[in-house]
Every structure is written in structure tokens, then in C-alpha cells.
Design an enzyme around this catalytic site. Structure first.
Site, PDB file in Angstrom:
ATOM      1  N   SER A 673       0.837  -1.392  -0.064  1.00  0.00           N
ATOM      2  CA  SER A 673       0.117  -0.016   0.052  1.00  0.00           C
ATOM      3  C   SER A 673       0.689   1.234   0.013  1.00  0.00           C
ATOM      4  O   SER A 673       0.192   2.384  -0.018  1.00  0.00           O
ATOM      5  CB  SER A 673      -0.993   0.150   1.037  1.00  0.00           C
ATOM      6  OG  SER A 673      -0.088   0.130   2.343  1.00  0.00           O
ATOM      7  N   LYS A 716      -6.170   3.679   8.967  1.00  0.00           N
ATOM      8  CA  LYS A 716      -5.200   4.572   8.187  1.00  0.00           C
ATOM      9  C   LYS A 716      -5.814   5.955   8.288  1.00  0.00           C
ATOM     10  O   LYS A 716      -5.195   7.075   8.306  1.00  0.00           O
ATOM     11  CB  LYS A 716      -5.325   4.077   6.660  1.00  0.00           C
ATOM     12  CG  LYS A 716      -4.432   2.999   6.472  1.00  0.00           C
ATOM     13  CD  LYS A 716      -4.233   2.390   5.047  1.00  0.00           C
ATOM     14  CE  LYS A 716      -3.144   1.192   5.044  1.00  0.00           C
ATOM     15  NZ  LYS A 716      -3.279   0.627   3.697  1.00  0.00           N
TER      16      LYS A 716
END
Ligand code: ADP
Length: 766
Positions: A673, A716
Site C-alpha cells: 500500500s 489509516k
């Protein structure tokens, strides 16, 4: 030969040989008369044996023909019609006839003398053979051979020896008669030897048999004696094993368990009895018996299957967690409808302190089940799960068996805490042991090395917890239904603290309700400035710290009530530890903020890139995993493919080295990611264009610059918000995930959905 006449005495069941002195009783009227008649004349009688000794009638058919003439040596009158006589056999004689019906039976007979002798050498051989035979008979009957042979010493002639031996030996009278009737000494010796050897055989068989019987009896007696002695010795030593054994036996009898289990315990009790007190082995056996007796073989508690009640308890103990509670209730519903064992095992996965353990405890309370927590973190040895074999010194049952023992029922709720932190080492396969525990096909008969008897785990309700599923092996994961528990937002934390944690800590620290209050603002400050975590564990600790200080103040009489405000918070907790404002203060070249998901919650990740003159080398540092390295390679390939557009010199990549570094080098990082973040940082460094300080991003990159979706968005986004970021770039395909988040998280954030690198760069570069 002369025919002679003598009074006849028929013999019953016996046979007299020439040279033998015997006495017997005479009672038959004619025989008594015969004795009297003889005593008046030559004192001789003819003794002939009856064929059938039960028949008292004297007929020619009932008498053998060969008998013996004997001299009466003594007559004793015992009773009126009973005399005892002592006779000596003189010579063999043949009965020729007698007059019947008279008082005295006068028999006509002829003497036939001794056996026909054999020739000299043969006679010696026969004599030797007979002596040997007699000696072997003496040995077989256990007699003193010398003593036994003494009567035969005077003889040198086999014939006389045969008379003597036949008379002395215990042979049936018909056999003796047969010997008496033989004509030659050879025949007589032959048959006597045969009978003796038969007799020896019979005696030895009898002896064998007797010995066996005696052996069995002796052993029993010996054991009994020894046991009695042991009892006395133990009594003297003050070690009364018997009462222990009796109590073990009674407990076993009362035990609710299978026959196999009970038999096993009985066997061990027998062993203990033999071992007695004091030996180390007996301590082992005793421990084993006690463990077996304590296990809940067939003991069960009754479940409460009321789902409404379960929902109430889950709500009472936990704020939020709506999805988790829903899944748990669905699981419980299915479980009460289907057979036990068919429902999968729940695995609660999420960062620490998010209430996984506490949910499991509430489930146990709701179902009214016993709650047992088994901590698996750091378990590496199979024996911790399955136990040690009893042959090891200090052997113990495994944790599962111990858990069951502590529960005391066979259907507790067993929490397998931190199942993701189990690992294998050389000491066997921990995971396969766990598989056996969790597999409904196998756990009906779970084998613990120490217990030895199979344990039934099929009634146990297992709930596992983990921080991440990444380290759980696939086969184990397949058995479990993963329920994700995510990080809490600040707001959620505040609610949890207000509704649960503060009250809990007040109670724990001995304060009374109302003695401590923490306002909304100071609580926010505690969450923001004194903790940084996904869960609420440290928050609870900080509240605990305040409670302790407050308790002291109240006790020391400084105040009656403590009210925590933004002003006095520092007094209770010290200086602020964290400040969330982590975004860069100004736009910079080659530095981009990425977003990461970790097992303990979300975090922001600063990625730095430097470009310097060199030979086209590519360097990656900061403890990165393989996936992350590959994703950096993909990024650089993409940049090279678009170098024209960004006016990058053709020779640039040959003449420069590129170094990517991700700080906090001690923490391992991996995953795809950070792909777009690294690409952006590199491009910024190469083109010398600055990156906006208030932008963060996450997404996987492909070679052609497309942006692929990633996971862990809640964590996140929370991390981005806490770091003071204003704009977050998220893969377009993750739009549903973002839309699912509560407004509290997304408020104040601009989420930009991106599909390719061009869009990313447009947003990120100044
Ligand atoms: P985990 O097992 O996930 O590491 P715990 O279950 O030990 O976390 O939780 C730590 C503490 O936080 C416990 O005291 C628990 O009661 C509390 N807690 C966590 N989540 C919640 C919640 N949603 N509501 C109320 N209390 C919570």
C-alpha cells in the site's frame, strides 16, 4: 507231583509271595476254621487270592489257581469271629480242587516251586536291571534310596528278589498275581519291570501336578504374608496409604465418567498400593490419579440460550462495536439451533485493547458458562498444548487439559488468547496440536500426552483472539470465523471512558461514586495527549493513575471530591506525552506521507527519497519486506516510462543513484500500500518539485501507473486525521470502504479518490 490237602484261606485284595512274612485279619467263618484246623496239624495253609474281592462266595471260578503254601507263625484272637494271623509264604502251589460247602475248605494242591531260572549271565543281567528299576522307583517316590534298598541286599538271585519286591511294592493285587503266576524268572522280571516303570511314570505325573498346585498356593500365601508385613511396616512409619487408596477408590466410584477412565484410575490406584508412600514414583502416580479425578469427564453446566439476555449483557459491558455484537449474536443463534461442534469457532481479530477479551468474557456470562482464558502468546512447544508424557520428570498436562480441570465442567467457554502469537520450534508442531483442539472431527477424543485417556472437547465453546490473521496458518484460519474488531475513534474512546472505564477504575481503586469526575474536555486531552493507541487499554491505565492520585488526596484530607479539569490534568498525569500534529510544517521535495496499517492500529509513514550523482543504483532502506521492495521497483519503472512527460533527461537514471528510506528502521514494514507514496516521493526528488505537506496517500501501484485498492482504511484514515492531514488520496475502488466510515472520522478530511498516478501527482505536487 504229589497231590496234597491243606485248609484253604481265600485272600481278598492281596497276594502273598514265597519268603514274605505278612499278617492279615481273617473273619470268614470257614477261614477261621481253617486257621484252627491248621494250628492243630502242620500249621500250614494254602493261600489263594480271590478274583473278585467283593464276592464273599467261595467258588472255583472266583479263585485264581496259583497261590502259595504258607506257614502260620502267630494267631491272635481279636474278637469272637476275627483272628489276626502272621504267615510266611513258603512255596508256590497250584490249586487243583476243593470241597465246597463244608466248614473247612480242604483244598487239593500241588507245589510248583520257584520260577524256572535263567542261564547264569542272563540271570545276572536281570538281577542288575531289577535293582536299577527299584532304585529309580525309590528316587521317584522321594524315598531314601539306601534305606529303600536295604531289604533287597541279601538277595543274589533274581527270582527271590522278584518275590520280595512284588510283595513290598504298592501294586494292585491282580498285577501281583500276574507276577506270581509267571513260569520263568525272565517273564516275571519282565513284567515286574514294566509295572515298576508304569508306576514311576504315574508318580512323576502326580508329582508334577502336585507341585503346580502347591506352587500356586504357595505364591498366594507368600504375597499375602508380604503384604501384611508391608502394612505393619507402613503403620510403624506412620504412612497410612490405605486410607488414601480407599478415598481414591471411593472418589473413582462416585466419578461421573466412562468405564475406560475409571478402569485407568483403578489400575493406577493398584500401582500406588504396590509403590507405597515416599518414593518419587508414587508421588507421580498420586498426582496423576488426582488430576484424572479432577477432570470434568461428564460434568456439565446448563447453558442459558436466551439471546435477548445475551444482547443485553453485551450492550451493558461494551460501547459501540455494533457489528461485532451483531455477528456474535448471530453466531450464538446458529449455535443454539445446530448441533454443537458444527458451528465454526469465532476468532476476534483486532488491535490490542479494543475489547476482544472482554467481549468473550461477556459471552460467557450471557450463556452462564464457566470462563477459562488460555494465553497462547509465545507458546512454542507442542507440550504446552498437549502435555508431557508421564515418563518425563515433572511432567504436566497441557494447557487445554489444565483449563478444563480448572473449569470443572466439560462445556466451558475457552478463550484462546493471542492465537496469532503461537509459533513452532523443534519441539513438535504446535499448530497441528491446536488444529486437533479446534477440529470438531478430532476434538471429541483429544489426546493429551499426560492424561493418556482421550478427552472430549466437543462441548467446549472456543473463542480465539488475534491481532492479525497474517501469522495464523491457513488450515487453522479455515476452522475459524474471523470477526474484525477495529480501532476506536477519539469520540468512541471518549464514550467508552465515560460509560465504562471511569466507573470501573473508580470502583477498582476504592473510591465512591461522585468522588471523582472527569470533564469532557480533560478526557479528550487524556485521549489525545496522553495515549496513542488503537484500543483503550492505556486510556484505562491513565484513568487508573488519576484515580490513585485522587484516592490519596481524599485520604490525606486535602479534599473531599476531585474534579479533573484541563487546568489540573497536568497535576495528575504529568506533562503531555504526545501531540498529534505530525504533518510536515512546509512543503518539501522528496518527502511524502504514506498511511500504514499495523497490528496495533493505523499510523502515518514518512517516505524520504534522495537523488544523487552516481551509477544508476537503486537503494532501499528501513527494514522493508519483499512486497514493499517490489512495489518500489514498479514505481521506478513507471517513472522511467513517463520520463519524457516530466522532462527527465534520458541519461538521468544512468548517472544518478536513488535512495528510498523509510524512518523508524527498527520496525519491519511490508505490504503493497505504500506503492503510490514511494513513486510520488521519487518523482518529486527527481523533478525537484515539492510535495504538499498536508497530503497523505495510500494505494498500490502497477507498472502502468494504475492505483489499486488496499485494506485497513479505517485505521489509516484515523491515523491521517490524528496527524493533522487535510487531504487523503485513496484508490477509487476503496470508495465503499470510506463511505462505511462514520462521519466522525471523515469530518474535516478531504478524501480524493484516485485511479492513476497522474491524478495522484496532480493532487500531491505543489
Ligand atoms: P483486547 O483483548 O482486545 O486486547 P481487552 O478486552 O483486554 O482488549 O480490553 C481492554 C479494556 O478495555 C477492558 O477493560 C475492556 O473492558 C475495555 N474495553 C474495550 N473495548 C470496550 C468497549 N467497546 N466498551 C467498553 N469497554 C471496553
Amino acid at each position: 507231583m504229589d497231590k496234597k490237602i491243606l485248609p484253604l484261606i481265600p485272600l481278598r485284595g492281596m497276594c502273598v509271595f514265597p519268603g514274605m512274612v505278612v499278617h492279615f485279619d481273617v473273619s470268614h467263618q470257614s477261614s477261621v476254621k481253617a486257621v484252627e484246623e491248621a494250628m492243630m496239624g502242620s500249621e500250614e495253609v494254602l493261600l489263594v487270592t480271590q478274583r473278585d474281592f467283593l464276592n464273599t462266595e467261595i467258588t472255583a471260578g472266583n479263585l485264581y489257581t496259583i497261590g502259595v503254601v504258607a506257614k502260620i507263625k502267630q494267631v491272635i484272637k481279636v474278637q469272637n469271629n476275627l483272628v489276626r494271623i502272621l504267615v510266611e509264604g513258603i512255596s508256590r502251589a497250584r490249586l487243583l480242587g476243593f470241597e465246597e460247602g463244608k466248614h473247612i475248605i480242604a483244598a487239593e494242591y500241588e507245589l510248583i516251586g520257584d520260577y524256572e531260572p535263567a542261564e547264569d549271565r542272563k540271570s545276572k543281567a536281570l538281577f542288575g536291571a531289577l535293582i536299577d528299576m527299584l532304585e529309580s522307583y525309590a528316587v521317584a517316590t522321594g524315598k531314601d534310596v539306601k534305606e529303600f534298598m536295604r531289604p533287597y541286599k541279601p538277595f543274589t538271585d533274581p527270582g527271590k528278589l522278584i518275590y520280595q519286591a512284588s510283595g513290598n511294592l504298592t501294586l494292585y493285587f491282580d498285577k501281583k498275581q500276574e507276577i506270581l503266576e509267571k513260569e520263568t524268572v525272565e517273564d516275571a522280571a519282565d513284567i515286574l519291570c514294566r509295572y515298576i516303570s508304569e508306576e514311576v511314570d504315574i508318580i512323576s505325573i502326580k508329582k508334577d501336578f502336585e507341585e503346580k498346585v502347591r506352587g500356586a498356593v504357595d505364591k498366594n500365601q507368600r504375597d499375602y504374608l508380604l503384604r501384611e508385613q508391608l502394612k505393619v511396616i507402613r503403620g510403624e512409619l506412620g504412612e497410612d496409604t490405605d486410607s488414601d487408596i480407599d478415598s481414591f477408590k471411593a472418589q473413582t466410584e462416585a466419578l461421573c465418567a466412562d468405564k475406560t477412565v475409571k478402569d485407568k484410575i483403578y489400575k493406577e490406584i493398584d500401582r500406588l498400593r504396590l509403590l507405597g508412600h515416599g518414593s518419587s514414583e508414587s508421588a507421580v502416580v498420586r498426582g496423576y490419579i488426582e488430576t484424572l479425578l479432577e477432570l470434568p469427564w461428564d460434568k456439565m453446566s446448563k447453558d442459558n440460550n436466551d439471546l435477548k439476555n445475551a444482547a443485553k449483557i453485551l450492550d451493558r459491558d461494551h460501547y459501540g462495536l455494533e457489528k461485532v455484537k451483531e455477528r456474535i449474536l448471530e453466531f450464538l443463534a446458529v449455535r443454539s439451533l445446530t448441533q454443537k461442534g458444527e458451528t465454526p469457532i469465532i476468532c476476534l481479530v483486532g488491535p490490542p485493547g479494543t475489547g476482544k477479551t472482554s467481549i468473550a468474557r461477556s459471552v460467557a456470562e450471557a450463556l452462564e458458562k464457566k470462563y477459562i482464558r488460555i494465553h497462547l502468546g509465545g507458546v512454542r512447544d507442542e507440550a504446552e498444548i498437549r502435555g508431557h508424557r508421564r515418563t518425563y520428570v515433572g511432567a504436566m498436562p497441557g494447557r487445554i487439559a489444565v483449563g478444563l480441570k480448572n473449569a470443572g465442567v466439560k462445556n466451558p467457554l475457552m478463550l484462546l488468547d493471542e492465537i496469532d502469537k503461537v509459533s513452532n520450534d523443534y519441539k513438535g508442531d504446535t499448530f497441528s496440536a491446536l488444529l486437533e483442539v479446534l477440529d470438531p472431527d478430532q476434538n471429541k477424543a483429544f489426546s493429551d500426552h499426560y492424561i493418556e485417556v482421550p478427552i472430549d472437547l466437543s462441548e467446549v465453546l472456543f473463542i480465539a483472539t488475534a491481532n492479525t490473521v497474517q501469522t495464523i496458518p491457513q488450515p487453522l484460519l479455515d476452522r475459524m470465523e474471523v470477526i474484525e474488531v477495529t480501532s476506536y475513534t477519539e469520540n468512541e474512546k471518549a464514550h467508552i471512558a465515560k460509560d465504562h472505564l471511569i466507573a470501573k477504575q473508580i470502583r477498582k481503586n476504592g473510591l465512591k461514586k461522585g468522588q471523582l469526575t472527569i470533564g469532557k474536555k480533560p478526557l479528550e486531552m487524556i485521549i489525545r495527549n496522553y495515549t496513542r493507541e488503537a484500543g483503550v487499554r492505556n486510556l484505562e491505565r491513565r484513568i487508573g493513575d488519576i484515580c490513585r492520585k485522587a484516592a490519596r488526596e481524599i485520604l490525606e484530607g486535602e479534599t473531599e471530591k476531585v474534579k479533573v479539569t484541563t487546568d489540573n490534568l497536568e497535576h495528575y498525569l504529568g506533562k503531555k506525552k504526545y501531540s498529534y500534529d505530525k504533518k510536515n510544517s512546509r512543503n518539501e521535495i522528496g518527502i511524502v506521507r504514506g498511511l500504514a496499517w499495523t497490528a496495533v492500529g493505523g499510523d502515518t509513514l514518512e517516505i524520504e527519497v534522495n537523488v544523487m550523482p552516481g551509477k544508476g543504483e537503486f537503494l532501499l532502506t528501513g527494514k522493508l519486506g519483499d512486497v514493499m521492495k517490489e512495489s518500489a521497483q514498479a514505481g521506478i519503472s513507471y517513472i522511467r516510462s513517463v520520463s519524457k512527460k516530466y522532462k527527465i533527461d534520458k541519461e538521468f537514471f544512468k548517472e544518478h543513484d536513488i535512495h528510498i528510506h523509510i524512518p523508524e528502521g527498527a520496525v519491519p514494514k511490508d505490504g503493497p500500500s505504500a506503492g503510490i507514496t514511494m513513486a510520488t516521493a521519487m518523482l518529486s526528488a527527481i523533478t525537484k518539485k515539492a510535495v504538499r505537506a498536508d497530503v497523505a496517500m495510500t494505494g498500490e501501484i502497477t507498472l502502468r501507473g494504475r492505483v489499486l485498492p488496499i485494506g485497513g482504511l479505517k485505521e489509516k484514515t484515523l491515523a491521517a486525521k490524528n496527524a493533522g492531514i487535510k487531504k487523503v488520496l485513496v484508490p477509487a475502488k476503496n470508495r465503499p470502504d470510506i463511505e462505511e466510515l462514520s462521519e466522525e472520522i471523515t469530518n474535516g478530511l478531504t478524501i480524493v479518490y484516485v485511479e492513476n498516478m497522474e491524478e495522484v501527482l496532480k493532487e500531491a505536487l505543489v
